[in-house]
Design an enzyme around this catalytic site. Structure first.
Site, PDB file in Angstrom:
ATOM      1  N   HIS A 126      -5.520  -9.821 -87.558  1.00 55.03           N
ATOM      2  CA  HIS A 126      -6.860 -10.374 -87.367  1.00 55.03           C
ATOM      3  C   HIS A 126      -6.856 -11.728 -86.675  1.00 55.03           C
ATOM      4  CE1 HIS A 126      -8.832  -7.626 -90.642  1.00 55.03           C
ATOM      5  NE2 HIS A 126      -8.356  -6.961 -89.614  1.00 55.03           N
ATOM      6  N   CYS A 178      -3.542  -1.502 -87.900  1.00 47.57           N
ATOM      7  CA  CYS A 178      -4.901  -1.992 -87.735  1.00 47.57           C
ATOM      8  C   CYS A 178      -5.363  -1.664 -86.326  1.00 47.57           C
ATOM      9  CB  CYS A 178      -4.933  -3.503 -87.975  1.00 47.57           C
ATOM     10  SG  CYS A 178      -6.552  -4.264 -87.747  1.00 47.57           S
ATOM     11  N   HIS A 179      -6.616  -1.239 -86.191  1.00 50.91           N
ATOM     12  CA  HIS A 179      -7.118  -0.827 -84.881  1.00 50.91           C
ATOM     13  C   HIS A 179      -7.747  -1.967 -84.086  1.00 50.91           C
ATOM     14  CE1 HIS A 179     -10.774   0.477 -87.513  1.00 50.91           C
ATOM     15  NE2 HIS A 179     -10.842  -0.807 -87.255  1.00 50.91           N
ATOM     16  N   ASN A 202      -6.733  -4.057 -96.533  1.00 51.94           N
ATOM     17  CA  ASN A 202      -6.684  -5.509 -96.401  1.00 51.94           C
ATOM     18  C   ASN A 202      -6.565  -6.167 -97.770  1.00 51.94           C
ATOM     19  OD1 ASN A 202      -6.905  -5.743 -93.584  1.00 51.94           O
ATOM     20  ND2 ASN A 202      -9.118  -5.398 -93.673  1.00 51.94           N
TER      21      ASN A 202
END
Length: 442
Positions: free
Chosen positions: A199, A169-170, A147
């Protein structure tokens, strides 16, 4: 033999899960896994972890570890980036110093003032890696976990447009996993897609055996008033689509939650939360080192969930699957800027990675996304041009910062953070790190 490089492999817990997911595939053929980090001690733990996992899963692979990045990258097929520039200490500064002025963050690694300065600390290293890859492994895929995701992927697209780079990204997977538990539906048989920015993507499709699960979620929320004290539930109620990251991350993308003590209490937020998370990671590292020394098994997630091993498996074996990736928009989402980095589904198989065009995402969701997109755009422009004013303007685009601080305070705070982070920031922006040119491969 497939050669896979982990940069920042000393991030032991994350590297452990990525390796575990990778080694659970028994049809990948011969693997060469090279672990790179600047810390020899952490590398030793990572290498011990790799050997234990290979034995545990009955998988034969060639493992090595080196502090020499160029040696690691030579001939790579896949480069997995999990590096954290400067370790946890700079992130703590990003949380504590703004808090002195009343600007409270929870994570400070993806957007807002913390995201801006983490990006500026990371860009010099990304440029150096891309320069090495142009010479040593120009056809390798760069799989980024570090990030701020969108800004890092955007930086590589700007300085190394030839590089095949995907941000992974999980958060979307775990959002759906947890929502299925909440509404009492098994994950198996569930179809889901999300789109937006990392996000802060929006769950645009969520069905089980053809049934739309959003009505079940609304009923579940209505039956439990305590659920309304979750950040993501409040965003869902106001926007109409569910956001795909935890409440700590989600709270930083708007001015709704961290602005007042009353909102912080209502939504059960813990300002500076990530400091405790970093301490837990350090404890986990010490636990892993002790476990390896004592011959104890390391703890793992119950299921394989990470996208990098899945992507590698699909490209090597030709197996087709759908994952989510972060890439430059270029028409994938109609109502976000074409040059923004967006998070969308992608089909992965032996032919490569094909992001899926999503058209328009929910208008209210796109409106929130644009604040983060503007912040990222200004941060990239600051580093590309060496214009220090654009660093301040990037923070000025953050709705949380401007809800708490005046423009003059933002300017002063950026000056202070520039001084504190000077060792890692580009020289052009008042730091000491060289921002190298990235050539095209020969």
């Amino acid at each position: 033999m497939t050669r896979i490089i982990f940069i920042g492999a000393g991030s032991v817990v994350f590297t452990r899960q990525l390796l575990a997911d990778l080694l659970q595939f028994d049809d990948l053929g011969p693997l060469e896994v090279v672990l790179h980090d600047i810390s020899r001690d952490r590398l030793d733990v990572a290498l011990g972890t790799a050997h234990q996992l290979a034995e545990r899963f009955g998988r034969v692979a060639a493992f090595s570890a080196t502090t020499d990045r160029r040696r690691a990258l030579e001939g790579a097929d896949f480069v997995v980036n999990v590096v954290l520039v400067g370790g946890a200490a700079p992130g703590r500064i990003d949380l504590e110093v703004p808090a002195e002025l009343g600007l409270l963050q929870t994570v400070a690694d993806t957007t807002g003032i913390g995201g801006v300065f983490r990006a500026l600390r990371t860009f010099p290293l990304l440029s150096a890696i891309a320069r090495d890859m142009a010479e040593l492994c120009p056809t390798a895929l760069f799989l980024n976990y570090t990030n701020p995701m969108a800004m890092n992927v955007g930086w590589l697209a700007a300085v190394a447009p030839w590089l095949k780079s995907y941000g992974l990204c999980h958060s979307i997977y775990w959002t759906v996993h947890d929502l299925c538990e909440l509404v009492g539906v098994p994950l198996e048989g569930t179809r889901f897609r999300a789109a937006g920015v990392n996000h802060q993507s929006w769950l645009t499709e969520w069905t089980h055996d053809g049934e739309d699960l959003y009505p079940r979620l609304r009923d579940r929320i209505a039956a439990d008033p305590e659920l309304e004290r979750r950040v993501r539930v409040e965003i869902f109620r106001r926007i109409g689509s569910y956001p795909t990251e935890n409440s700590e991350h989600s709270a930083e993308y708007t001015s709704w939650f961290l602005r007042t003590p009353e909102q912080i209490e209502r939504y059960r937020l813990v300002p500076l939360w990530h400091i405790a998370s970093d301490e837990q990671n350090l404890s986990a590292y010490e636990d892993a080192r002790a476990a390896l020394a004592e011959g104890r098994q390391l703890a793992l997630e119950d299921e394989a969930t990470e996208y990098a091993p899945q992507l590698i498996h699909s490209l090597v074996t030709g197996s087709e699957r759908e994952i989510h990736v972060n890439v430059v928009n270029d028409g994938l989402i109609d109502n976000l800027p074409a040059d923004a980095v967006v998070e969308v589904p992608a089909m992965v198989n032996g032919s490569g990675v094909t992001p899926i065009r999503m058209g328009r995402i929910p208008t209210a969701g796109a409106a929130l996304n644009r604040s983060a997109v503007s912040l990222a755009e200004l941060t990239l422009e600051a580093a590309l041009t060496g214009d220090r004013e654009k660093v301040r303007q990037a923070v000025l685009a953050d709705p949380l910062a401007t809800a708490v601080l005046t423009p003059a305070q933002i300017w002063s705070l950026c000056d202070r953070l520039t001084e504190l982070h000077a060792a890692y920031l580009p020289v052009e922006l008042g730091g000491q790190a060289e921002l190298v040119d990235v050539p095209s491969p020969r």
